[in-house]
Design a protein around this motif. Structure first.
Motif, short mmCIF file in Angstrom:
data_model
loop_
_atom_site.label_atom_id
_atom_site.label_comp_id
_atom_site.label_asym_id
_atom_site.label_seq_id
_atom_site.Cartn_x
_atom_site.Cartn_y
_atom_site.Cartn_z
N UNK A 220 0.83 -0.84 -0.14
CA UNK A 220 0.13 -0.32 0.43
C UNK A 220 0.79 1.45 0.02
N UNK A 221 1.98 1.11 0.81
CA UNK A 221 3.05 2.48 1.00
C UNK A 221 3.07 2.32 -0.43
N UNK A 222 4.21 1.89 -1.30
CA UNK A 222 4.52 2.20 -2.97
C UNK A 222 3.59 1.99 -3.39
N UNK A 223 1.94 2.53 -2.92
CA UNK A 223 0.97 2.69 -4.26
C UNK A 223 0.39 1.49 -4.99
N UNK A 224 0.30 0.74 -4.33
CA UNK A 224 -1.11 0.09 -4.64
C UNK A 224 -1.77 -0.16 -3.93
N UNK A 225 -3.03 -0.24 -4.65
CA UNK A 225 -4.35 0.07 -3.94
C UNK A 225 -5.10 -1.03 -3.76
N UNK A 226 -6.42 -0.55 -2.80
CA UNK A 226 -6.80 -1.52 -1.32
C UNK A 226 -7.49 -2.67 -3.12
N UNK A 227 -7.63 -1.83 -3.93
CA UNK A 227 -8.81 -2.03 -5.01
C UNK A 227 -8.37 -3.36 -6.03
N UNK A 228 -6.75 -3.13 -6.66
CA UNK A 228 -5.69 -4.08 -6.69
C UNK A 228 -5.72 -4.85 -5.80
N UNK A 229 -5.66 -4.65 -4.60
CA UNK A 229 -4.98 -6.00 -3.71
C UNK A 229 -6.40 -7.72 -3.75
N UNK A 230 -7.24 -6.19 -3.90
CA UNK A 230 -8.80 -7.36 -3.33
C UNK A 230 -8.29 -8.16 -4.84
N UNK A 231 -8.16 -8.35 -5.85
CA UNK A 231 -8.09 -8.02 -7.36
C UNK A 231 -7.13 -9.57 -6.74
N UNK A 232 -6.42 -9.82 -6.41
CA UNK A 232 -5.43 -10.90 -6.29
C UNK A 232 -5.74 -11.98 -5.74
N UNK A 233 -6.93 -11.03 -4.79
CA UNK A 233 -7.10 -12.51 -3.56
C UNK A 233 -7.14 -13.28 -2.59
N UNK A 234 -7.53 -13.97 -1.92
CA UNK A 234 -7.09 -14.72 -0.62
C UNK A 234 -6.58 -13.85 0.16
N UNK A 235 -5.25 -13.92 0.19
CA UNK A 235 -4.27 -13.21 1.25
C UNK A 235 -4.58 -12.11 1.51
N UNK A 236 -3.98 -11.61 0.24
CA UNK A 236 -4.40 -9.77 -0.13
C UNK A 236 -5.57 -9.34 0.43
N UNK A 237 -6.55 -10.35 -0.72
CA UNK A 237 -8.42 -9.42 -0.61
C UNK A 237 -8.29 -9.45 1.35
N UNK A 238 -7.34 -10.17 1.98
CA UNK A 238 -8.59 -10.47 3.21
C UNK A 238 -7.73 -9.24 4.07
N UNK A 239 -6.42 -9.22 3.67
CA UNK A 239 -5.58 -8.90 4.66
C UNK A 239 -6.02 -7.71 4.35
N UNK A 240 -6.34 -7.01 3.04
CA UNK A 240 -6.93 -5.54 2.51
C UNK A 240 -8.01 -5.29 3.72
N UNK A 241 -9.03 -6.10 3.60
CA UNK A 241 -10.23 -5.77 4.31
C UNK A 241 -10.06 -5.51 5.54
N UNK A 242 -8.94 -6.18 6.21
CA UNK A 242 -8.68 -5.91 7.76
C UNK A 242 -7.87 -4.73 7.34
N UNK A 243 -6.95 -3.86 7.73
CA UNK A 243 -6.78 -2.86 7.29
C UNK A 243 -7.45 -2.05 7.01
N UNK A 244 -8.50 -2.02 6.12
CA UNK A 244 -9.93 -0.95 6.17
C UNK A 244 -10.39 -0.68 7.24
N UNK A 245 -10.04 -2.49 8.18
CA UNK A 245 -10.94 -2.14 9.08
C UNK A 245 -12.74 -2.73 9.07
#
Length: 301
Positions: A220-245
């Protein structure tokens, strides 16, 4: 049959990467990764990119198609296909044996079943033209030319549909460089369902302890968006949801654990489908080096 490739496949968490590396070491080979997420730089813990696995007795076993692209850039079936043949050619030039290893069914299938994929010139004017049309119109145009879609991710948003449509409608396509006829000897690694589930859960706990959340924060700090992380699915999707609270830490763990178990089942469905199509997979119980070595000796040498 003269095989020119060994493919090691199987669902997640069965130990296929280390097995492939040990076999590559034994048979003077190099690894070509067939993992749709390990291609991305900086996505290490969540994708299980254990680079220490590629070292045997202090010796580095060469690998290809890992860490080749930034997470904000697009990587798809064609990119994999093109880079596979580049790697295959490079390995052959060294008189080494290529080992294809991974769990992305579509990528494995495209090589073993010899898909006819070609490179397309993405003309800017045509992109602008197609951009003026709505999503549903574009989808129906694509399905008219290509009723069966190999890659369902091509129809999840407008940009991808336009790209897929241009691939489908372009008549003058360039052949893939270094394309050659592949004859793959396939070894499948399986474990009992309960054992796989146990390994997935233990591995997830370990990844969370070893910095998976921090890895996503860094992306996220390096410019990868939450939306893009969710596209990767699994680990990146659910950790992104956690970080978004949106979910708690406990919910993240539970939902992610279930999702990985479901993913593992889908992988096995792919492999069973391949077998129904006539692809021979020599299944071994667990990452059994001796059994895999014996199969290769008997069938390739």
């Amino acid at each position: 049959m003269n095989y020119n490739l060994v493919t090691i496949l199987g669902p997640t968490a069965v130990g296929k990467t280390r097995l492939a590396v040990l076999l590559a070491n034994q048979f003077n080979g190099e690894i070509i990764s067939a993992d749709s997420r390990q291609v991305y730089i900086g996505m290490d813990i969540g994708t299980g990119k254990d680079l220490n696995d590629y070292i045997v007795d202090g010796k580095q076993i060469n690998y290809h198609l890992i860490d080749v692209i930034h997470p904000n850039d697009e990587f798809n079936l064609f990119e994999f296909y093109k880079k596979f043949f580049e790697a295959f050619y490079s390995i052959n030039q060294k008189n080494k044996l290529p080992f294809l290893c991974g769990g992305t069914g579509l990528y494995l299938h495209s090589i073993i079943k010899d898909y006819n994929l070609s490179e397309v010139d993405f003309n800017h004017d045509r992109i602008e033209q197609l951009n003026k049309l709505d999503f549903e119109t574009l989808k129906s145009m694509l399905y008219k030319i290509q009723p069966k879609q190999h890659n369902t991710t091509d129809i999840i948003n407008k940009e991808r549909v336009i790209r897929a449509l241009m691939v489908a409608e372009q008549s003058e396509q360039k052949e893939v460089k270094y394309k050659t006829k592949i004859k793959s000897f396939n070894i499948g690694v399986f474990l009992e369902r309960e054992e796989v589930k146990k390994r997935i859960t233990e591995r997830l706990k370990m990844r969370l302890q070893n910095g998976m959340i921090e890895e996503v924060e860094k992306l996220l700090h390096n410019g990868v968006s939450f939306e893009r992380l969710e596209q990767f699915g699994l680990e990146y999707k659910f950790v992104a949801k956690y970080l978004k609270k949106e979910i708690t830490h406990q919910e993240m763990f539970e939902k992610l654990n279930i999702a990985i178990h479901q993913f593992s089942k889908r992988q096995m469905t792919w492999f069973r489908k391949m077998e129904r199509e006539g692809i021979k997979i020599n299944w071994i119980h667990g990452p059994n080096f001796n059994e895999a070595e014996e199969l290769i000796l008997r069938n390739l040498f």
